[in-house]
Structures are given as structure tokens and as C-alpha cells.
Design a protein around this motif. Structure first.
Motif, PDB file in Angstrom:
ATOM      1  N   UNK A   1       0.833  -1.209   0.000  1.00 29.28           N
ATOM      2  CA  UNK A   1       0.000   0.000   0.000  1.00 29.28           C
ATOM      3  C   UNK A   1       0.860   1.248   0.000  1.00 29.28           C
ATOM      4  N   UNK A   2       1.886   1.225   0.874  1.00 26.68           N
ATOM      5  CA  UNK A   2       2.748   2.398   0.964  1.00 26.68           C
ATOM      6  C   UNK A   2       3.374   2.718  -0.383  1.00 26.68           C
ATOM      7  N   UNK A   3       3.846   1.647  -1.028  1.00 19.92           N
ATOM      8  CA  UNK A   3       4.437   1.856  -2.349  1.00 19.92           C
ATOM      9  C   UNK A   3       3.414   2.425  -3.317  1.00 19.92           C
ATOM     10  N   UNK A   4       2.222   1.881  -3.212  1.00 17.42           N
ATOM     11  CA  UNK A   4       1.140   2.352  -4.094  1.00 17.42           C
ATOM     12  C   UNK A   4       0.901   3.839  -3.915  1.00 17.42           C
ATOM     13  N   UNK A   5       0.737   4.237  -2.647  1.00 14.11           N
ATOM     14  CA  UNK A   5       0.503   5.655  -2.363  1.00 14.11           C
ATOM     15  C   UNK A   5       1.669   6.510  -2.838  1.00 14.11           C
TER      16      UNK A   5
ATOM     17  N   UNK B   1       3.689   5.936  -5.252  1.00 11.55           N
ATOM     18  CA  UNK B   1       3.760   6.047  -6.706  1.00 11.55           C
ATOM     19  C   UNK B   1       2.686   6.972  -7.279  1.00 11.55           C
ATOM     20  N   UNK B   2       1.517   7.014  -6.625  1.00  7.41           N
ATOM     21  CA  UNK B   2       0.495   7.918  -7.175  1.00  7.41           C
ATOM     22  C   UNK B   2       0.595   9.314  -6.579  1.00  7.41           C
ATOM     23  N   UNK B   3       1.533   9.497  -5.626  1.00  6.25           N
ATOM     24  CA  UNK B   3       1.626  10.793  -4.947  1.00  6.25           C
ATOM     25  C   UNK B   3       1.786  11.985  -5.899  1.00  6.25           C
TER      26      UNK B   3
ATOM     27  N   UNK C   1      -0.701  16.875  -7.175  1.00  5.56           N
ATOM     28  CA  UNK C   1      -1.029  17.842  -8.219  1.00  5.56           C
ATOM     29  C   UNK C   1      -2.526  18.073  -8.290  1.00  5.56           C
ATOM     30  N   UNK C   2      -3.274  16.983  -8.250  1.00  2.00           N
ATOM     31  CA  UNK C   2      -4.724  17.059  -8.354  1.00  2.00           C
ATOM     32  C   UNK C   2      -5.314  17.840  -7.185  1.00  2.00           C
ATOM     33  N   UNK C   3      -4.784  17.564  -5.986  1.00  3.50           N
ATOM     34  CA  UNK C   3      -5.331  18.236  -4.804  1.00  3.50           C
ATOM     35  C   UNK C   3      -4.998  19.722  -4.839  1.00  3.50           C
ATOM     36  N   UNK C   4      -3.731  20.033  -5.111  1.00  3.84           N
ATOM     37  CA  UNK C   4      -3.306  21.432  -5.042  1.00  3.84           C
ATOM     38  C   UNK C   4      -3.895  22.246  -6.190  1.00  3.84           C
ATOM     39  N   UNK C   5      -3.898  21.662  -7.388  1.00  5.01           N
ATOM     40  CA  UNK C   5      -4.304  22.449  -8.556  1.00  5.01           C
ATOM     41  C   UNK C   5      -5.794  22.350  -8.852  1.00  5.01           C
ATOM     42  N   UNK C   6      -6.429  21.259  -8.466  1.00  6.97           N
ATOM     43  CA  UNK C   6      -7.834  21.099  -8.831  1.00  6.97           C
ATOM     44  C   UNK C   6      -8.798  21.063  -7.658  1.00  6.97           C
TER      45      UNK C   6
END
Lengths: 316, 440
Positions: free
Chosen positions: A29-33, A35-37, A42-47
């Protein structure tokens, strides 16, 4: 007692295994998070944050230069409901979508099917259809504006040469929306065509061969094999096209000034939002208009997703 | 189910992309000029005058024709003041205000920039401009007495002078000499009234509609505003009410729209379509402002066929020409205020104003510099623009001019297309304008 011992050892072993499993899982899971970080941040800050701020702003009467915003509750929304122009914009946006999506998707599907054959100069045709996608929308619209020009445009010149009456492409309220739709269809056909073409090429040849043996003709093959097999791609194309159409701005903005008589019949929700937010500097009201757009797009998308079961086939 | 989630996420993402544009103001682009900030700060602590260290002053404007002339003036200024470099920042008219608004919110305004009557109230009332009173009082080159009073007052808010007058402009009647000769009509002059204009337009209109006599486009400053004020009407009253329901205003609008109704003018709405119509020989006459001069002089068709004269008077002899002028402003938070003032002081001084006129950039605001501007152009008889100043009417404005100007256009266009009577259109315009004015 030995039985009990065995039992305890078994239980312990099971526990250990569980622990290990979950540790491995946590690690994954940690790796998953991780990798999509980059995308997520970007999505959170910009959108997402600006979207929430927009929602928040829609309850304010915005002051100049982002200072002195006054909380007005639902006043912007009340004004919106009573603003005839907002409903014009809703109607125009929906009408535009209804014009562009079916015709645009149909044309791109036809071109894709034609280009899927072994055609001489296939690459050249594909490039030609794709070129409008690469061109800047603003530049494309400028060129079309000249073509549409009432007095000096090429289209009216040709119409006059063949003895027809010139058409007021931009100023005539009954025609302007169609003129805009033509530009949009022309510039998006290439993109959709490429997507559908990719979908077509994924259809295994065996289906066609098998149906040939069963005696199916080309038309049956098209409706029974091609359409169902390409339907996931078509669904994707339709849903993205609808959302893009609902957000139409640049073509209308470049072509139709506020002063033109066709403005009320062509203004889109995003154009209206732009005018209110950035021209009249009423950012609170502009935000409310965008919230209405968000609501409309959400409803349409939910309906489309519901309807997809009826016609989209997913293999596997 | 998976697919459904995917499509919903996709849809939300696409919607969010446009929402993003609304919530956050784009940060103003950091200018290279921010670098010398530290050096000028160091100066002040060292007790040396700021101007002795090299600084770069940014200068925002929106007219590309004028920018060419200002490059020259900036060069000359730097020669005289080797420590001050000028960096011109050019944006188109509408982008200029969007960018300036964002820059003001972010605190990154250019050091010096142009101001317009449409926007002065917003910037002045929010302290987004430097109060120039102390600088003007201390200067031996700038005195507000040397500029037309109307211009000075536009940029004066609550007794504070927020901009130094830069230039002014009036509207003239441009006419195609070749078409007049062809039709055997006498050229327009200062004796003309609307009726002469109408008669001439009738003779100059060709039956096959390949040529119209007059351009009565739906445009305020270079169109019906002039008719309204010539007829004694008004667009905005002293107590900030719409003047569109004034009988005199309606009468003027009726006369103006008559050119369209009687087929003597093409039906034109878009801003770019107007100059297309005159530069392509579609119309024989049209109202255009003095700021078009350099564009028209560079256009071969215009410079060969056209000349310009004063606007015709109303049938009762009423004269007017819409008059507006720009101002030079300074950012309130600039760290280089002294150097910025030096540049503005030069631009506003008699010397700088004469140079602006000589280079043909614009009609300088400084009293007595008009002749230099008139002599800068031999192609057209541009003295008429100066002659009209004595009865010029300041372009109507209030705190939210750009909002109600758009709203009234929306209401008035029905009169030009024939959907509404002119009177109805004017009453509608008055209604939307008053509604907009109450929200100020």
C-alpha cells in the motif's frame, strides 16, 4: 495436553502468517501511495482545493482585488435562477453538445472504419485528419472567422459564385451556433477518430472469419461484431466529448463579442462565467455559474453511466 | 462497477480542470525588475539617494502602435538618466486589464503603467495606485494647471491625484475622397449637420450594396455617444442614473439607427468588423478616434483615399465629440518610487509631452503641445481633432463602466437588427444600466 500444545502452536503459526501477510500488504500500500503521490498532490493542489474554494466563493459578493469579500448566503444562486441569460447559456450549451457529440462521433467513427482498411496512403490520411487537433484552438478560430466573414469570407464568396445568397454566419442568431459547432466538429474529429481506430484494431480477426463461415454479410458484421466490440471505446469517446462540449469556451469567445446579436443564442456557461468573473469582476457570481455547470455535468454523466449497461460490452 | 468508478473519476477530473481557473488568481509573472529591489533597499540604509544605483523600471501599456514610440523615448530617457532603465511590458487591451487585476491582487503591479477612465475608480478606491500629490507639489516640471481640467479630474479621487495626464483623443469623421469624387458629392466640412450626412450617405450608397454611405455601427465611443451628446442628451446623469431614457438621447439614437434602417449603413456589431468595413472600401464615411491615426497612416488604402474632418452637428447646431484621455500611474508598493516618479515626471513634463507629440504617438495632454502632434502627420488633415476639444464631451464613466457598457450593448442591439423599436431598446438599456448602477 499434547493436543492442546499442537493447537496452540498452530494458532501461533497462523497469527504469524497473518502478521507477515499484513506487513507485506502494508508495504505494498505504501508503495502504491508513493507512486500515485505526484498525480494526487497535483490534483489536490491544482484542482480539488481551488474547486472547494470556488464553491466557498459562490456564497460571497467578491470585493476588488480579492479583498473585502462579503458573505451573502444564497444570494448569488437566487440571482442566478432569475437571470434569463444563465438559462440562455444552459440551453445553448446543451444544444451545442447535442449538435457536436452525435455528429462528431458519427463522422469520426465513419472515418475510422474507412481508415481501418488496407488503404493506399493510409498514414497520410490519418495525419491529415489529425492535424486540426494539433493546431491551437485560438488560431483555428481566427481562420474560421475569416472564412465566415459576411462580406469578404471565402465561404460566402463561393456561395455567391454558385448563385446562392450569402449567409451571415456569425451575426445571424439562428445560424451562429451551427457555425460554432462546425468549427468544433472539424477540430475534434481527428482526435476521436484515432481513439476509435485504436479500438477497431483491437478486434480479433477471428470473429470476422468465423462469421464469414456462418454466412454473415458486411452489414451484419458491422452491427453484430464491430459496434459491440468497439463500444467501450465509443463510450469513452462519447463521455469525454460531452464533458468537453459542456465546457466550450474558446471558440465562442473568439467568435462572438458581447455586442453581437447572436450573443444570447451562443453564449455558453463557461463564457458567461468568464465574463462575470474576469470582465465584470464579480467572481462570486461567476463561481455560482460554474457550480451550476458542475451540477449539470454530474447529472448527465450519471445518466450516461447508468445507460452504458444497455449498450456497452466489456469482454472478459 | 470498476468502469463506473473510472468514468465518474474521469468526469470529476475534467470538470475540476475548469474550476481550477476560478478559485485561484494567477500569480503575476515575476519581472526581472524585482532583482534591483534589494540594491535599492541597501541604498536607503546607506543613506545614498536611490537613483544613483542602477534600477530597472517596468512600464505597462496596451497599445502596440504606441509602444514603438515609447521604446525610443525610453532610450532617450536612459541616456539622460544612465542609472534608470525602462522595461516596456505590452499586453492587448483586454488582456491588459485581466493581467493588471491579477498583478494588483498579488502585489506585483508594474512600477509604472497606463490608467484609463473606465478603471480609475476601482484602482484608486482600493489604494492600488500611488498618491502623487507630494511628488507633484515638489516637482518644478509638473503642474496640474498645464493640462485640460477634465482630464485632471478623471484621475483625481478624493483630492488625491493618482495619475498624470498622458494624452487625449477625440472622434473624427473619416471620409473616402475617391468615393466622394465618384459620386460628385462635396467633401464634408465644419458646416455639416446630420441632415447633410444623411443626404451624402444616400448619394454614396450603391443600390447593389457593394458600397454604403455611412458606417453606423453599434459602437458607443466611436458611434452613437457622439450623436447623443450633440443632441443634448446624456448617457449617465450627474446623480449616476442612466440617461438612455432621456427623450433627447432616444431622438439621437433614432437618427443614428435610421442610417441602418434605410440601408445607408451596413449592420455591424463586432469591433474588428468596423475597421474592416472602412479599410476595405465597404463604407464611404465613418466615425473613428484619433488613436487610429498610426494604423490608418500605415494602411495603403486609407492613406491614399481618405481624409478626416470634424463631426457633423445636430440639426439644431449642437456639437460634441467624445473625449477621453489616459494617465500615467505608479504602483503603490513599488520599492523604486523615486526612479519611477522620475520616469513619469519626464513623460508628463512639457519636454516629454512635446516628444510624444512629435513622434506622433498621441495627442499630448500638455497645453500648447498640440501643434507638434498636428505637424507629425502630413497624410491626413488631423488638426480637426484639436479643433473639437473646445466642445468635446468626456466619455461617460462611473465606478463600473465596463459592466454597464456591455449590458447596454445587449439591450441596444435589438434596435439595430430591427427586433425592437429604438425607443424600446433605449428604455431596456436604461433599465439594465440602472440595475447595474445600483449594484456599484
Amino acid at each position: 495436553m499434547p493436543k492442546n500444545d499442537l493447537d496452540a502452536a498452530y494458532q501461533e503459526g497462523l497469527k504469524k502468517m497473518k502478521n507477515q501477510l499484513s506487513r507485506a500488504k502494508v508495504n505494498e500500500w505504501l508503495w502504491g501511495w508513493f507512486l500515485i503521490a505526484p498525480t494526487t498532490i497535483g490534483l489536490i493542489v491544482l484542482n480539488i482545493i481551488p474547486a472547494i474554494q470556488t464553491f466557498y466563493l459562490s456564497f460571497f459578493k467578491s470585493g476588488d482585488f480579492g479583498r473585502g469579500n462579503i458573505f451573502v448566503g444564497l444570494q448569488n444562486y437566487v440571482r442566478l435562477i432569475n437571470d434569463q441569460q444563465v438559462w440562455f447559456a444552459v440551453r445553448n450549451t446543451l444544444l451545442y453538445t447535442l449538435l457536436v457529440v452525435p455528429i462528431g462521433v458519427f463522422i469520426s467513427a465513419v472515418i475510422a472504419v474507412l481508415l481501418n482498411r488496407n488503404l493506399k496512403g493510409q498514414g497520410i490520411y490519418r495525419s491529415i485528419y489529425y492535424i486540426p487537433v494539433i493546431a491551437t484552438p485560438a488560431a483555428v478560430t481566427m481562420v474560421w472567422r475569416w472564412l465566415y466573414n459576411h462580406h469578404y469570407g471565402l465561404i460566402n464568396y463561393v456561395l455567391k459564385q454558385i448563385g446562392l445568397k450569402p449567409v451571415n454566419w456569425i451575426d445571424d442568431p439562428d445560424i451562429a451556433l451551427i457555425s460554432i459547432a462546425i468549427v468544433s466538429i472539424w477540430s475534434t474529429v481527428g482526435y476521436n477518430m484515432i481513439l476509435i481506430l485504436a479500438g477497431l484494431q483491437e478486434i480479433p480477426q477471428v470473429y470476422y472469419e468465423a462469421s464469414n463461415i456462418d454466412g454473415a454479410n458486411a452489414i451484419t458484421q458491422f452491427f453484430r461484431i464491430t459496434i459491440p466490440m468497439v463500444s467501450p471505446t465509443l463510450f469513452f469517446v462519447v463521455i469525454t466529448s460531452v464533458i468537453q462540449c459542456m465546457q466550450v469556451f474558446d471558440v465562442v469567445y473568439m467568435m462572438i463579442d458581447v455586442a453581437r446579436p447572436s450573443y444570447d443564442r451562443t453564449v455558453s456557461l463557461v463564457y458567461l462565467f468568464y465574463n462575470n468573473s474576469f470582465k465584470y469582476l464579480d467572481k462570486g457570481y461567476g463561481s455560482a455559474i460554474v457550480m451550476l455547470l458542475l451540477l449539470i455535468i454530474s447529472v448527465i454523466t450519471v445518466i450516461q453511466v447508468r445507460l452504458q449497461k444497455k449498450w456497452v460490452n466489456y469482454t472478459n | 462497477m470498476k468502469n463506473r468508478i473510472f468514468s465518474i473519476v474521469l468526469a470529476v477530473m475534467l470538470v475540476l480542470t475548469i474550476l481550477a481557473g476560478c478559485g485561484s488568481t494567477p500569480a503575476g509573472n515575476p519581472t526581472p525588475a524585482s532583482q534591483p529591489d534589494t540594491s535599492s533597499k541597501d541604498n536607503s540604509s546607506g543613506g545614498k539617494p536611490a537613483s544613483s544605483e542602477p534600477v530597472t523600471i517596468t512600464y505597462g501599456l496596451w497599445d502596440s502602435n504606441q509602444a514603438v514610440g515609447f521604446e525610443k523615448m525610453a532610450e532617450e530617457f536612459t541616456q539622460a538618466n544612465p542609472n534608470i532603465k525602462i522595461e516596456i511590458q505590452l499586453n492587448g487591451w483586454s488582456d491588459y486589464w485581466t493581467a493588471l487585476d491579477a498583478a494588483a491582487s498579488a502585489g506585483t503591479l508594474p512600477d509604472t503603467f497606463w490608467m484609463h477612465s473606465n478603471n480609475i475608480y476601482k484602482y484608486a478606491s482600493n489604494d492600488m495606485l500611488l498618491n502623487l500629490n507630494d511628488y507633484i507639489n515638489a516637482s518644478d516640471k509638473i503642474d496640474m494647471k498645464n493640462y485640460p481640467e477634465g482630464l485632471v479630474s478623471i484621475y483625481n479621487y478624493n483630492g488625491k491625484q493618482f495619475a498624470v495626464p498622458k494624452d487625449y483623443d477625440t472622434i473624427g469623421l473619416w471620409y473616402n475622397k475617391t468615393m466622394f469624387d465618384e459620386a460628385g458629392v462635396k467633401y464634408p466640412d465644419e458646416t455639416w449637420t446630420w441632415d447633410d450626412l444623411y443626404e451624402a450617405a444616400k448619394k454614396l450608397t450603391k443600390p447593389d450594396k457593394s458600397q454604403y454611405g455611412f458606417l453606423a455601427a453599434m459602437h458607443n465611443q466611436e458611434g452613437f455617444y457622439n450623436f447623443i451628446y450633440q443632441n443634448g442628451g446624456t448617457v449617465i446623469t450627474a446623480d449616476k442614473k442612466s440617461g438612455y431614457d432621456d427623450p433627447k438621447t432616444i431622438e439621437a439614437m433614432e437618427y443614428y439607427v435610421k442610417f441602418v434602417k434605410d440601408g445607408l449603413s451596413p449592420v455591424i456589431f463586432g469591433d474588428s468588423d468596423r475597421s474592416e468595413a472602412i479599410t476595405n472600401g465597404l463604407v464611404a464615411m465613418g466615425f473613428f478616434g484619433s488613436w487610429n491615426l498610426s494604423g490608418f497612416s500605415n494602411n495603403e488604402f486609407m492613406s491614399q483615399n481618405f481624409d478626416v474632418t470634424v463631426l457633423p452637428a445636430s440639426p439644431s447646431g449642437g456639437r460634441a465629440s467624445i473625449f477621453n484621455g489616459l494617465g500615467y500611474a505608479i504602483a503603490p508598493n513599488t520599492k523604486k518610487a523615486d526612479a519611477a516618479w522620475k520616469w513619469i515626471e519626464y513623460l508628463g513634463s512639457k519636454e516629454g509631452q512635446l516628444r510624444q507629440a512629435e513622434l506622433g504617438i498621441a495627442i499630448s495632454a500638455y497645453n500648447g503641445t498640440a501643434d507638434a502632434w498636428v505637424n507629425s502627420n502630413k497624410t491626413f488633415n488631423i488638426k480637426c481633432f484639436i479643433d473639437m476639444v473646445q466642445y468635446a464631451q468626456i466619455r461617460p464613466y462611473s465606478n463600473t463602466t465596463s459592466v454597464w457598457e456591455d449590458k447596454t450593448y445587449e439591450a441596444l442591439r435589438g434596435a439595430f437588427t430591427g427586433e425592437k423599436t429604438v425607443e424600446q431598446a433605449c428604455r431596456d438599456a436604461a433599465a439594465v444600466m440602472n440595475e447595474s448602477l445600483t449594484r456599484e
